[in-house]
Scaffold this motif. Structure first.
Motif, PDB file in Angstrom:
ATOM      1  N   ASP A  22     -21.883 -13.071   3.466  1.00  0.00           N
ATOM      2  CA  ASP A  22     -21.957 -12.069   2.406  1.00  0.00           C
ATOM      3  C   ASP A  22     -20.967 -10.964   2.763  1.00  0.00           C
ATOM      4  O   ASP A  22     -21.173 -10.217   3.714  1.00  0.00           O
ATOM      5  N   ALA A  23     -19.869 -10.882   2.010  1.00  0.00           N
ATOM      6  CA  ALA A  23     -18.813  -9.910   2.292  1.00  0.00           C
ATOM      7  C   ALA A  23     -19.085  -8.563   1.626  1.00  0.00           C
ATOM      8  O   ALA A  23     -18.264  -7.651   1.723  1.00  0.00           O
ATOM      9  N   GLY A  24     -20.195  -8.441   0.937  1.00  0.00           N
ATOM     10  CA  GLY A  24     -20.528  -7.196   0.256  1.00  0.00           C
ATOM     11  C   GLY A  24     -19.922  -7.111  -1.123  1.00  0.00           C
ATOM     12  O   GLY A  24     -19.014  -7.867  -1.480  1.00  0.00           O
ATOM     13  N   ASN A  25     -20.431  -6.210  -1.926  1.00  0.00           N
ATOM     14  CA  ASN A  25     -19.954  -5.971  -3.290  1.00  0.00           C
ATOM     15  C   ASN A  25     -19.952  -7.224  -4.159  1.00  0.00           C
ATOM     16  O   ASN A  25     -19.104  -7.386  -5.026  1.00  0.00           O
ATOM     17  N   TRP A  28     -18.840 -13.498  -1.699  1.00  0.00           N
ATOM     18  CA  TRP A  28     -19.130 -14.361  -0.570  1.00  0.00           C
ATOM     19  C   TRP A  28     -17.811 -14.867  -0.017  1.00  0.00           C
ATOM     20  O   TRP A  28     -16.879 -15.141  -0.780  1.00  0.00           O
ATOM     21  N   GLU A 119     -21.217  -3.416  -8.421  1.00  0.00           N
ATOM     22  CA  GLU A 119     -20.475  -3.894  -7.258  1.00  0.00           C
ATOM     23  C   GLU A 119     -19.081  -4.407  -7.609  1.00  0.00           C
ATOM     24  O   GLU A 119     -18.172  -4.364  -6.780  1.00  0.00           O
ATOM     25  N   ALA A 123     -15.322  -4.727  -5.434  1.00  0.00           N
ATOM     26  CA  ALA A 123     -14.890  -6.066  -5.045  1.00  0.00           C
ATOM     27  C   ALA A 123     -13.514  -6.379  -5.619  1.00  0.00           C
ATOM     28  O   ALA A 123     -12.644  -6.924  -4.922  1.00  0.00           O
ATOM     29  N   LYS A 126     -10.893  -4.612  -3.642  1.00  0.00           N
ATOM     30  CA  LYS A 126     -10.662  -5.296  -2.367  1.00  0.00           C
ATOM     31  C   LYS A 126      -9.770  -6.523  -2.570  1.00  0.00           C
ATOM     32  O   LYS A 126      -8.821  -6.748  -1.815  1.00  0.00           O
TER      33      LYS A 126
END
Length: 174
Positions: A22-25, A28, A119, A123, A126
């Motif tokens: 789970d890379a956040g925001n 995956w 989120e 994401a 990023k």
């Protein structure tokens, strides 16, 4: 085993047999590996290659195999060449809108939908900040609003990983 499919197209994207982080925001990261594909020379027991015109010095180059991403091979990703950041941003807006509608149709809770919507901007930022490092794929159907599967390499330069939207996946057991 659990296979995760693209909620919009039904394309198989990943499975729980790979390491999922789970890379956040809402993203995956799925570790893959490079495998050699092609130039398999299978000889059945009892076969005589020289009698069948399959001498080792004939035909293709010895060991002429190419490295491929195991996830792309296993799930039949289609590589997309020359996708610019601008094109991705436009497609991402369409994808987000279609995904929110599909989440509602699928009976996802408003909390989950709002979590995805809150989120998603971080994401996307990023992803866009790292855009030049990605190899870009879509699932087998190449659907117009299909999820993009973005592949980069870990810091070791050897381990490929795919970045996917976790809210855009549905799971089913096999």
């Amino acid at each position: 085993m659990i296979i995760y499919r693209d909620l919009l197209t039904g394309d198989e994207i990943i499975a729980d047999t790979s390491k999922i982080i789970d890379a956040g925001n809402g993203l995956w990261e799925v570790d893959g590996r490079m495998i050699k594909k092609g130039a398999e020379n299978i000889v059945l027991a009892g076969a005589n290659p020289s009698a069948e015109g399959e001498d080792a010095d004939e035909g293709g180059e010895e060991g002429a195999s190419e490295p491929v991403l195991d996830l792309a091979d296993q799930f039949r990703y289609q590589k997309m060449e020359g996708v610019s950041k601008k094109v991705y941003q436009a497609d991402l807006k369409k994808y987000m809108k279609a995904l929110v509608e599909k989440m509602r149709e699928a009976g996802k809770s408003e909390e989950e939908i709002k979590a995805f919507q809150s989120e998603a901007p971080a994401a996307a930022k990023k992803i866009l900040g790292n855009w030049d490092n990605y190899d870009v794929y879509k699932g087998e159907s190449m659907g117009e609003v299909a999820m993009y599967v973005l592949v980069d390499f870990r810091e070791d330069g050897m381990t490929p990983y795919a970045t996917v939207w976790k809210h855009g996946l549905e799971e089913y057991k096999v």
